[in-house]
Design a protein around this motif. Structure first.
Motif, PDB file in Angstrom:
ATOM      1  N   TRP A   1       1.005  -1.287  -0.037  1.00 44.77           N
ATOM      2  CA  TRP A   1       0.354   0.298  -0.009  1.00 44.77           C
ATOM      3  C   TRP A   1       1.135   1.852  -0.259  1.00 44.77           C
ATOM      4  CZ3 TRP A   1      -5.666   0.485  -0.319  1.00 44.77           C
ATOM      5  CH2 TRP A   1      -5.434   2.048  -0.107  1.00 44.77           C
ATOM      6  N   ASN A   2       2.037   1.199   0.744  1.00 40.72           N
ATOM      7  CA  ASN A   2       2.463   2.227   1.175  1.00 40.72           C
ATOM      8  C   ASN A   2       3.729   2.299  -0.220  1.00 40.72           C
ATOM      9  OD1 ASN A   2       1.261   3.179   3.099  1.00 40.72           O
ATOM     10  ND2 ASN A   2       2.964   1.896   4.421  1.00 40.72           N
ATOM     11  N   ASP A   3       3.861   2.012  -0.817  1.00 39.48           N
ATOM     12  CA  ASP A   3       5.447   1.827  -2.071  1.00 39.48           C
ATOM     13  C   ASP A   3       5.013   2.352  -3.187  1.00 39.48           C
ATOM     14  OD1 ASP A   3       7.547   0.608  -4.181  1.00 39.48           O
ATOM     15  OD2 ASP A   3       6.321  -1.100  -4.846  1.00 39.48           O
ATOM     16  N   PHE A   4       5.886   3.321  -3.304  1.00 39.08           N
ATOM     17  CA  PHE A   4       5.952   4.050  -4.609  1.00 39.08           C
ATOM     18  C   PHE A   4       6.585   3.865  -5.677  1.00 39.08           C
ATOM     19  CE2 PHE A   4       8.019   7.942  -5.908  1.00 39.08           C
ATOM     20  CZ  PHE A   4       6.721   8.936  -6.395  1.00 39.08           C
ATOM     21  N   MET A   5       7.759   3.530  -5.820  1.00 42.04           N
ATOM     22  CA  MET A   5       8.697   3.043  -6.240  1.00 42.04           C
ATOM     23  C   MET A   5       7.982   2.531  -7.455  1.00 42.04           C
ATOM     24  SD  MET A   5      12.490   2.231  -6.011  1.00 42.04           S
ATOM     25  CE  MET A   5      12.333   0.708  -4.611  1.00 42.04           C
ATOM     26  N   ASN A   6       8.143   0.898  -6.982  1.00 40.76           N
ATOM     27  CA  ASN A   6       7.613   0.000  -8.178  1.00 40.76           C
ATOM     28  C   ASN A   6       6.295   0.962  -9.043  1.00 40.76           C
ATOM     29  OD1 ASN A   6       8.809  -1.941  -7.935  1.00 40.76           O
ATOM     30  ND2 ASN A   6       7.845  -2.928  -6.601  1.00 40.76           N
TER      31      ASN A   6
END
Length: 286
Positions: free
Chosen positions: A218-223
């Motif tokens: 949920w908090n992933d930004f890069m992918n």
């Protein structure tokens, strides 16, 4: 001979205790302050935020939330929907794969188990940014770049799967081997033993894996930013990034978007809290 006074040692221990309490209080404040700022500023106007970001809202307003939901680009609705679908499908892929691999490892020799776990440990130790470019090239070869299936497959591998395998392997050490042996004697195959006997016993571990992976994805930004691309679509994290203007930013609306983005993971954690704690403490004495 009179006894030696122990006052200096007691005084030293008191200072050490106070130092520990002060360090713990400062560390807690460092973690709590972003949450506090998000909560109070989500109910304040732009002028109140600029004047004093740390002050409580006086009077509070809900216009930030309604303005965030009324945006013409529907960045909150689209971002929340994409994030929920990505998290749910990714976790539903990782949980059976991780539990099956963990169960398979418990049936293997100790030497092979150490070798396989060392390989999965590399998935936890290697930073995701290092393998991002090879991952994108593999997805491009499969014609899955800039697609949500490609993002989900990228989430289903790497460190997420490694974490699930380690949690399940540790939890399965507390499961008596006689249960599996009895099912095998009764004629159950490995797949049936895993699904009908092992998986129900792994509910606390499954809750732990589901909560951790859901929060990380949920908090992933890069992918999402590099696999999907900013023009194809966005999750809620990339949606927050798009809400930050290049020259000026509506902080009131931005904090409203951030508060709405935090509602779903907090609700999921509260729903699985008991299972989560049981999964962390199970097998601790092994």
């Amino acid at each position: 001979m009179p006894p030696v006074a122990a006052a200096p040692r007691v005084s030293r221990r008191a200072w050490v205790t106070r130092g520990h309490l002060t360090a713990a209080a400062l560390l807690t404040l460092a973690f709590v302050s972003p949450v506090y700022l998000t909560l109070v500023n989500a109910f304040k106007t732009q002028d109140q935020i600029i004047r004093d970001p740390a002050a409580p809202p006086a009077p509070p307003t809900t216009h930030n939330l309604t303005d965030a939901l009324a945006r013409p680009d529907r960045i909150v609705q689209i971002g929340l929907t994409n994030s929920v679908v990505t998290v749910v499908v990714s976790v539903l892929l990782v949980i059976p794969l991780g539990s099956a691999l963990g169960f398979w490892l418990t049936r293997r020799s100790a030497r092979l188990r150490r070798i396989v776990l060392a390989g999965f440990a590399a998935g936890l130790m290697i930073p995701p940014a290092v393998v991002l470019l090879p991952t994108i090239r593999i997805l491009a070869f499969l014609h899955l770049d800039h697609t949500y299936p490609g993002l989900i497959l990228a989430n289903a591998g790497g460190g997420y799967l490694s974490f699930a395998v380690f949690v399940y392997s540790g939890f399965l050490r507390s499961v008596p081997g006689e249960i599996v042996e009895a099912a095998t004697v009764d004629g159950a195959g490995p797949l049936r033993v895993w699904w009908t006997i092992v998986m129900p016993l792994l509910r606390p571990a499954t809750a732990t894996v589901a909560i951790f992976l859901s929060l990380w994805i949920w908090n992933d930004f890069m992918n999402p930013q590099f696999i999907l691309g900013p023009l194809h679509g966005q999750t809620i994290t990339t949606g927050i990034y798009l809400s930050v203007g290049q020259f000026s930013t509506d902080y009131a609306q931005l904090f409203g978007v951030m508060l709405l983005a935090a509602v779903v993971p907090v609700a999921g954690y509260l729903a699985l809290q008991k299972q989560f704690i049981a999964g962390l403490t199970s097998g601790a004495t092994k």
